[in-house]
Design an enzyme around this catalytic site. Structure first.
Site, PDB file in Angstrom:
ATOM      1  CB  SER A 126      -0.896  -0.002   1.250  1.00  0.00           C
ATOM      2  OG  SER A 126      -1.498   1.258   1.452  1.00  0.00           O
ATOM      3  CD  GLU A 128      -2.418   5.299   4.201  1.00  0.00           C
ATOM      4  OE1 GLU A 128      -1.857   5.630   5.260  1.00  0.00           O
ATOM      5  OE2 GLU A 128      -3.209   6.044   3.583  1.00  0.00           O
ATOM      6  CE1 TYR A 150      -5.008  -1.333   5.084  1.00  0.00           C
ATOM      7  CE2 TYR A 150      -3.367   0.125   4.102  1.00  0.00           C
ATOM      8  CZ  TYR A 150      -4.304  -0.879   3.976  1.00  0.00           C
ATOM      9  OH  TYR A 150      -4.516  -1.448   2.740  1.00  0.00           O
TER      10      TYR A 150
END
Length: 321
Positions: A126, A128, A150
């Protein structure tokens, strides 16, 4: 030899698109779902898929699943994809998204050693992992410093994929930026916006409440990103790939375009900003450089404006059906 693919998170947005593509390509597809209800829904969509109920937290079940199915390809898409929820359940997020992929990596590695053949794995990473990125756009070599539970969990799994790659395993990480479709769950902001705007345009509701609409994201179309996953796992050598469009837009732009598609001109009074919906930490500008992915022939087929139109139009059709 017929490819035997195991898709975890098979009834999620990406999982459903991926299962469709793999079946069309003639693969024998095994779909892992975390609940019996999810497995039932997957079979209803795809009667030829072999479904399995398992959770990434259960090491022995994951090991048994890999041994039973003996896949040639493993696509790990499992786990809750909500960044907001990771703040509510950080320990669960760490286990499912951080440690869970390691259980798959280890079981796949041991299977490859036992059978004497390659077991390829694709890890859904991701954007992120970059957090408040030190550079824009981000590349495969951008320093990773996540700012959410996350992102931290995904970063651990991303790093462990590199560890197993160095060990000799074929494992690639697809660093996925925001990607949407009408199949996106309603809890996600893009789908939330599309649904609310459609209802406002049809006179079914008055306003939409959102958090910070000035963050920027690199938004793509989910089927394009599934195509990228298949291309990545098909390369001769494994590695990390940024999966992004290379163009960023703010949530505000998404909202404005959605209202434009729906034919609503004066949209600002219809949007209520609730600071209570702001995340404790939220990367301000995530935009990826897909140059490496483009070098293997991938291109996004849908622009930002077209993506918004697809989503809003789908919601209008549902509301008027």
């Amino acid at each position: 030899m017929t490819e035997r693919s195991l898709v975890t998170g098979a009834n999620g947005q990406d999982g459903v698109y991926l299962v469709e593509r793999l079946l069309a390509a003639g693969h024998q597809v095994h779909g892992m779902c975390h609940s019996a209800d999810g497995a039932r829904r997957l079979v209803e969509k795809f009667p030829t898929v072999i479904v399995h109920v398992a959770e990434l937290e259960n090491a022995s079940r994951i090991r048994d699943l890999i041994d039973e199915t003996e896949p040639t390809l493993v696509f790990n898409l499992a786990g809750n994809t909500s960044v907001a929820r990771s703040w509510e359940e950080p320990a669960e997020t760490a286990d499912v998204l951080g440690v869970g992929p390691i259980r798959l990596l280890e079981a796949s590695w041991k299977l490859s050693q036992r059978l004497g053949r390659e077991v390829r794995m694709l890890q859904a990473s991701s954007a992120e992992i970059f957090g408040d990125a030190s550079e824009v756009p981000q590349t495969e070599n951008t320093p990773r410093r996540p700012v959410t539970p996350y992102g931290a969990a995904k970063e651990f799994a991303h790093e462990m994929a590199s560890v197993y790659r160095a060990r000799g395993m074929y494992v690639s990480s697809a660093v996925l930026y925001n990607h949407e479709s009408p199949r996106r769950p309603e809890a996600f902001v893009a789908r939330k916006i599309a649904k609310a705007v459609a209802r406002i345009a049809l006179g079914q509701q008055e306003t939409i409440t959102l958090g910070n609409i000035d963050v920027h994201r690199d938004w793509g179309y989910a089927p394009d990103y599934v195509d990228a996953m298949i291309r990545i796992i098909s390369q001769p050598e494994s590695g990390d790939y940024i999966v992004a469009t290379g163009v960023s837009h703010s949530v505000r732009e998404f909202v404005a375009e959605a209202f434009a598609v729906a034919g609503v001109d004066d949209w600002e009074p219809r949007v209520i900003i609730d600071p209570g919906l702001y995340r404790p930490a939220d990367p301000k500008r995530l935009v990826g450089d897909p140059s490496k992915l483009r070098s293997i022939g991938w291109r996004p087929s849908v622009t930002f404006d077209e993506l918004v139109k697809i989503m809003v139009t789908a919601e209008i059709e549902k509301s008027t059906a």
